[in-house]
Motif scaffolding. Structure first.
Motif, short mmCIF file in Angstrom:
data_model
loop_
_atom_site.label_atom_id
_atom_site.label_comp_id
_atom_site.label_asym_id
_atom_site.label_seq_id
_atom_site.Cartn_x
_atom_site.Cartn_y
_atom_site.Cartn_z
N ALA A 75 0.84 -1.20 0.00
CA ALA A 75 0.00 0.00 0.00
C ALA A 75 0.88 1.24 0.00
CB ALA A 75 -0.93 0.01 1.21
N THR A 76 0.45 2.23 -0.77
CA THR A 76 1.15 3.52 -0.83
C THR A 76 0.12 4.63 -0.61
OG1 THR A 76 2.77 2.66 -2.41
CG2 THR A 76 2.59 5.06 -2.20
N LEU A 77 0.23 5.30 0.55
CA LEU A 77 -0.68 6.39 0.88
C LEU A 77 0.05 7.72 0.67
CD1 LEU A 77 -2.21 5.03 4.22
CD2 LEU A 77 -2.96 4.61 1.89
N SER A 78 -0.63 8.67 0.05
CA SER A 78 -0.01 9.98 -0.18
C SER A 78 -1.05 11.08 -0.03
CB SER A 78 0.63 10.04 -1.58
OG SER A 78 -0.34 9.89 -2.58
N ARG A 79 -0.60 12.22 0.50
CA ARG A 79 -1.46 13.40 0.64
C ARG A 79 -0.59 14.64 0.48
NH1 ARG A 79 -5.35 14.32 5.79
NH2 ARG A 79 -3.39 13.88 6.90
N ASP A 80 -1.08 15.60 -0.32
CA ASP A 80 -0.30 16.82 -0.54
C ASP A 80 -0.65 17.88 0.49
OD1 ASP A 80 -2.73 17.96 -1.34
OD2 ASP A 80 -2.35 17.60 -3.47
N VAL A 81 0.00 19.02 0.43
CA VAL A 81 -0.18 20.06 1.43
C VAL A 81 -1.56 20.69 1.35
CG1 VAL A 81 2.26 20.61 1.65
CG2 VAL A 81 0.93 21.72 -0.13
N GLN A 82 -2.26 20.55 0.20
CA GLN A 82 -3.62 21.06 0.08
C GLN A 82 -4.65 20.10 0.67
OE1 GLN A 82 -1.46 21.34 -2.71
NE2 GLN A 82 -1.09 23.45 -2.09
N GLY A 83 -4.20 18.93 1.11
CA GLY A 83 -5.11 17.97 1.72
C GLY A 83 -5.70 16.96 0.76
N GLN A 84 -5.25 16.95 -0.49
CA GLN A 84 -5.75 15.98 -1.47
C GLN A 84 -5.04 14.65 -1.26
OE1 GLN A 84 -8.26 16.97 -3.89
NE2 GLN A 84 -8.46 14.74 -3.76
N ALA A 85 -5.82 13.60 -0.89
CA ALA A 85 -5.23 12.31 -0.55
C ALA A 85 -5.69 11.23 -1.53
CB ALA A 85 -5.61 11.91 0.87
N ASN A 86 -4.82 10.28 -1.79
CA ASN A 86 -5.18 9.23 -2.75
C ASN A 86 -6.08 8.17 -2.15
OD1 ASN A 86 -3.32 7.89 -1.11
ND2 ASN A 86 -2.32 6.83 -2.82
N TRP A 87 -6.31 8.20 -0.82
CA TRP A 87 -7.22 7.26 -0.20
C TRP A 87 -8.64 7.83 -0.06
CZ3 TRP A 87 -3.14 9.38 2.76
CH2 TRP A 87 -3.51 10.32 3.72
N GLN A 88 -8.87 9.03 -0.54
CA GLN A 88 -10.20 9.62 -0.51
C GLN A 88 -10.92 9.29 -1.81
OE1 GLN A 88 -9.05 13.68 0.08
NE2 GLN A 88 -9.19 13.56 2.31
N PHE A 89 -12.07 8.63 -1.69
CA PHE A 89 -12.81 8.17 -2.85
C PHE A 89 -13.94 9.13 -3.22
CE2 PHE A 89 -10.97 4.41 -0.92
CZ PHE A 89 -10.31 3.84 -2.00
N ALA A 90 -13.74 10.43 -2.92
CA ALA A 90 -14.75 11.43 -3.23
C ALA A 90 -14.60 11.86 -4.68
CB ALA A 90 -14.61 12.64 -2.30
N PRO A 91 -15.67 12.39 -5.29
CA PRO A 91 -15.55 12.92 -6.65
C PRO A 91 -14.65 14.12 -6.68
CG PRO A 91 -17.71 13.44 -5.71
CD PRO A 91 -17.06 12.47 -4.77
N LYS A 92 -14.17 14.50 -7.88
CA LYS A 92 -13.22 15.60 -8.01
C LYS A 92 -13.79 16.92 -7.51
CE LYS A 92 -10.62 13.72 -11.89
NZ LYS A 92 -10.19 13.92 -13.30
N SER A 93 -15.11 17.06 -7.55
CA SER A 93 -15.72 18.31 -7.10
C SER A 93 -15.69 18.47 -5.60
CB SER A 93 -17.17 18.38 -7.58
OG SER A 93 -17.91 17.27 -7.08
N ALA A 94 -15.45 17.37 -4.86
CA ALA A 94 -15.42 17.47 -3.40
C ALA A 94 -14.19 18.20 -2.95
CB ALA A 94 -15.46 16.06 -2.79
N LYS A 95 -14.35 18.92 -1.84
CA LYS A 95 -13.23 19.68 -1.30
C LYS A 95 -12.28 18.75 -0.57
CE LYS A 95 -15.77 24.01 -0.64
NZ LYS A 95 -16.20 25.04 0.34
N PRO A 96 -10.96 18.93 -0.72
CA PRO A 96 -10.00 18.11 0.03
C PRO A 96 -10.07 18.45 1.51
CG PRO A 96 -8.85 19.85 -1.13
CD PRO A 96 -10.28 19.89 -1.61
N THR A 97 -9.67 17.51 2.35
CA THR A 97 -9.69 17.76 3.78
C THR A 97 -8.51 18.62 4.20
OG1 THR A 97 -9.61 16.70 5.97
CG2 THR A 97 -8.40 15.62 4.20
N ASP A 98 -8.76 19.50 5.18
CA ASP A 98 -7.65 20.27 5.75
C ASP A 98 -7.35 19.79 7.17
OD1 ASP A 98 -9.89 21.11 7.05
OD2 ASP A 98 -9.60 23.26 6.67
N SER A 99 -7.97 18.69 7.57
CA SER A 99 -7.71 18.12 8.89
C SER A 99 -6.43 17.31 8.85
CB SER A 99 -8.87 17.21 9.31
OG SER A 99 -8.53 16.47 10.46
N PRO A 100 -5.58 17.42 9.91
CA PRO A 100 -4.34 16.63 9.92
C PRO A 100 -4.59 15.15 10.15
CG PRO A 100 -4.58 17.87 11.96
CD PRO A 100 -5.68 18.33 11.05
N GLY A 101 -5.82 14.77 10.56
CA GLY A 101 -6.12 13.36 10.75
C GLY A 101 -6.11 12.62 9.43
#
Length: 671
Positions: free
Chosen positions: A122-148
């Motif tokens: 498994a390879t998990l990645s998240r950028d500084v804007q909060g966009q993570a590859n484990w989030q299965f939301a549509p592209k229109s959804a806002k990325p999370t800004d929570s550090p969790g």
């Protein structure tokens, strides 16, 4: 009676239903093998990433979705590495999760009933804007800004072997961990889980090791899972962590309970790692009982050593509110104030605080003000003994208070301490919301016996005084006073450099060293006499000081010590902005002295390099006169050094009057 056509229609419908049920039953039994291709395409389109299922494929749809395949690949959006490559995957999903992913009905967090993998990469990645590859939301959804991590919720996640790599720019974390199944503890029966990992957190390297005796899922629901023995060890530089107890999973650490040992260079570094606001300290070690129920952590039976301080208490950290809340009680048998000095920027082992610039004493390290918003807190403080430093012979014993952190405002209220038959009470606060932050202090002290409180001993006390049972101190009496100050800034130097307010202090029923009075007055003859026959303590008719602070400049409005022998006046100023000194001490004698250099003593220079000198003009006139008379008669050279004295109260009444309602009841000597 039903006609022939009606019977035929009924039989036709029953036949179709029977055929459909039989077809579904056969497909359910065989695992719907022809759906593998359509399912891959549908999931890839809905999840906006590549989904690949193995050739050995089985799907069951009754009650819930149950999928098993010999290979499973879940890609990442774009060209990033795949999120998951697994061997022999078994997945159970409720229909609510499927409908949510398809955009049908209200969107809820992804819930996976069960996922079991024989092996995974498994390879998990998240950028500084909060966009993570484990989030299965549509592209229109806002990325999370929570550090969790905000991962899908697993009722059960079991991995027998594999590798987990994680690059989280938002949390400033990267991790590379190996997961394997071990034989475990034979007494427990079955195998155990072993995880070895290493990486960097906040640019600091760390190592991680988790071992269980018994099957330990990576994630599990505490309602259905059984707790098994677990050991967690982690190290980052000088920081060491060890937990030995039991738990039901790894990712959420549900139903955790066991003993904790933790040590490191500073509590602040540990607080940063777990999201708890803690002060910068010197080296520490902690032992206690750690438990977790849901999102509530508890630490009890705590023994905390910070430097030479011995603290303890019980604490609860609740992550359920929007802003986490820390509650409990801080206790301690011994607290050394210097162990907290690194929190204000002072240098100490492990604190990594920079030294003040050349020629400066006050620390200038910037405080971590944003951490005041990381949580709220409500703690009782119960300390049996607070040691103030080598200058003080008696500690604060005990010290009680209430520490609160609410919406970025840190307050210590109901502060009450006892020392040397006296008491101290007050309130201090730091508000991290304004820019720059503001602080305030309102402190009272009364009845503190100076002869008990101060450490310095008078080495010149005469035998007669000792025979009377006198204390071998330079000053005695009851100290009282009040300080009300405020300022702003994000470092100790800035806070002091902007200080406004006033402070006043007085001594009742006090005495002062005869030698000190004569030394300040530069009365050579009487000082030599005191040294020869031994020092004694002279009653002080009054001793009072009132200091006004304005933008870091402190100026004594009143500064007087009055005895039967002399009156000492203090004037001038000192600056907390540039740490400069410009104080003048003037002694006015009330007695006859045959040999005196009666001239003001000026204290100049800086806090780091104070300089003492005599006022040139008054002393110079006397010396020049003495030299001139020396040409006529050598004996006459002592005449200008004779001081006939000034029989007044030295302005003590006026000094006390300026203290207004705070003045003590003191008797002033009359001529």
């Amino acid at each position: 009676m039903m006609n022939k056509h009606g019977k035929t229609g009924t039989l036709l419908v029953l036949g179709i239903l029977t055929t459909a049920i039989a077809t579904v039953a056969v497909c359910e039994y065989q695992g719907w093998p022809f759906l593998r291709g359509p399912l891959e395409r549908t999931l890839s389109q809905k999840l906006q990433r590549r989904i690949v299922l193995g050739d050995q494929f089985s799907l069951h749809l009754l009650g819930a979705i149950r999928l098993s395949t010999n290979a499973l690949t879940i890609g990442s959006p774009g060209s990033a590495p795949d999120l998951l490559n697994a061997v022999n995957a078994r997945l159970d999903l409720p229909y609510s999760t499927v409908f949510g992913l398809m955009g049908v009905g209200p969107r809820e967090p992804i819930r996976i009933t069960s996922l079991e993998l024989d092996r995974m990469d498994a390879t998990l990645s998240r950028d500084v804007q909060g966009q993570a590859n484990w989030q299965f939301a549509p592209k229109s959804a806002k990325p999370t800004d929570s550090p969790g991590l905000d991962l899908p919720r697993f009722d059960k996640l079991v991995v027998k072997a594999g590798r987990l790599q994680m690059q989280d720019d938002l949390m400033k974390l990267n991790l590379d961990a190996q997961v394997s199944t071990t034989e475990g503890d034979q007494a427990q029966g079955g195998s155990g889980l072993l995880i070895n990992g290493k990486g960097h957190y906040l640019k600091r390297p760390f190592d991680l090791r988790i071992k269980s005796s018994g099957v330990l899922p990576l994630a599990a629901s505490p309602d259905s899972a059984m707790a098994v023995p677990i050991t967690v060890e982690a190290s980052a530089g000088q920081s060491k962590f060890r937990f030995n107890g039991q738990g039901v999973d790894v990712l959420t650490l549900s139903d955790l309970d066991g003993t904790l040992t933790l040590s490191g260079p500073s509590l602040a570094a540990v607080g940063d790692a777990v999201g708890v606001t803690l002060p910068t300290t010197t080296l520490f070690s902690l032992k206690g009982r750690l438990s977790k129920k849901g999102d509530v952590w508890s630490l009890k039976q705590t023994n905390l050593d910070v430097g030479t301080s011995q603290l303890g208490g019980s604490f609860t950290f609740d992550r359920r509110p929007k802003v986490p809340l820390l509650t409990g009680e801080l206790t301690g048998s011994r607290f050394v104030l210097s162990d907290l000095a690194p929190a204000f920027g002072a240098q100490a082992p492990g604190a990594k605080n920079p030294p003040p610039p050349g020629g400066r004493v006050v620390p200038q390290r910037t405080f971590d003000i944003p951490s005041l918003h990381a949580m709220n807190a409500d703690l009782k403080v119960r300390l049996k003994r607070v040691e103030l430093g080598s200058l003080f012979a008696r500690p604060l014993e005990p010290l009680d208070g209430q520490l609160k952190l609410q919406s970025g405002v840190l307050t210590i209220s109901d502060l009450l301490a006892s020392t040397a038959d006296g008491r101290v009470n007050g309130r201090v606060s730091l508000d991290g919301n304004p820019k720059p932050p503001t602080w305030s202090a309102d402190v009272h002290w009364q009845g503190i016996r100076l002869e008990q409180w101060l450490s310095p001993r008078n080495q010149f006390v005469g035998k007669e005084e000792l025979d009377k049972g006198a204390q071998s101190r330079y000053v005695t009496g009851q100290l009282g006073g009040h300080a009300k100050l405020h300022g702003q800034g994000n470092s100790a130097s800035q806070m002091l450099a902007t200080m406004d307010g006033d402070a006043q202090a007085w001594v009742q029923d006090g005495t002062v060293s005869h030698l000190v009075v004569e030394a300040i007055g530069l009365d050579v003859a009487q000082a030599l006499g005191v040294v020869v026959i031994g020092d004694d303590l002279m009653p002080m008719h009054c001793a009072a000081v009132r200091v006004k602070a304005q933008q870091g400049a402190l100026k004594p409005e009143v500064g007087v010590i009055d005895t039967k022998d002399s009156t000492i006046l203090v004037s001038g100023s000192l600056s907390l902005v540039d740490e400069s000194l410009d104080l003048v001490m003037t002694a006015k004698p009330k007695d006859f002295s045959p040999l005196t250099l009666r001239s003001p003593l000026r204290v100049q220079g800086t806090f780091a390099d104070p300089k003492f000198r005599l006022e040139a003009k008054p002393l110079g006139l006397k010396v020049i006169s003495a030299v001139a008379l020396g040409f006529i008669n050598p004996l006459a050279s002592i005449i200008p050094l004779i001081d006939l004295g000034d029989k007044t109260d030295g302005g003590c009444q006026q000094a006390l009057a300026k203290l207004k309602g705070d003045r003590p009841k003191a008797q002033v000597a009359r001529p």
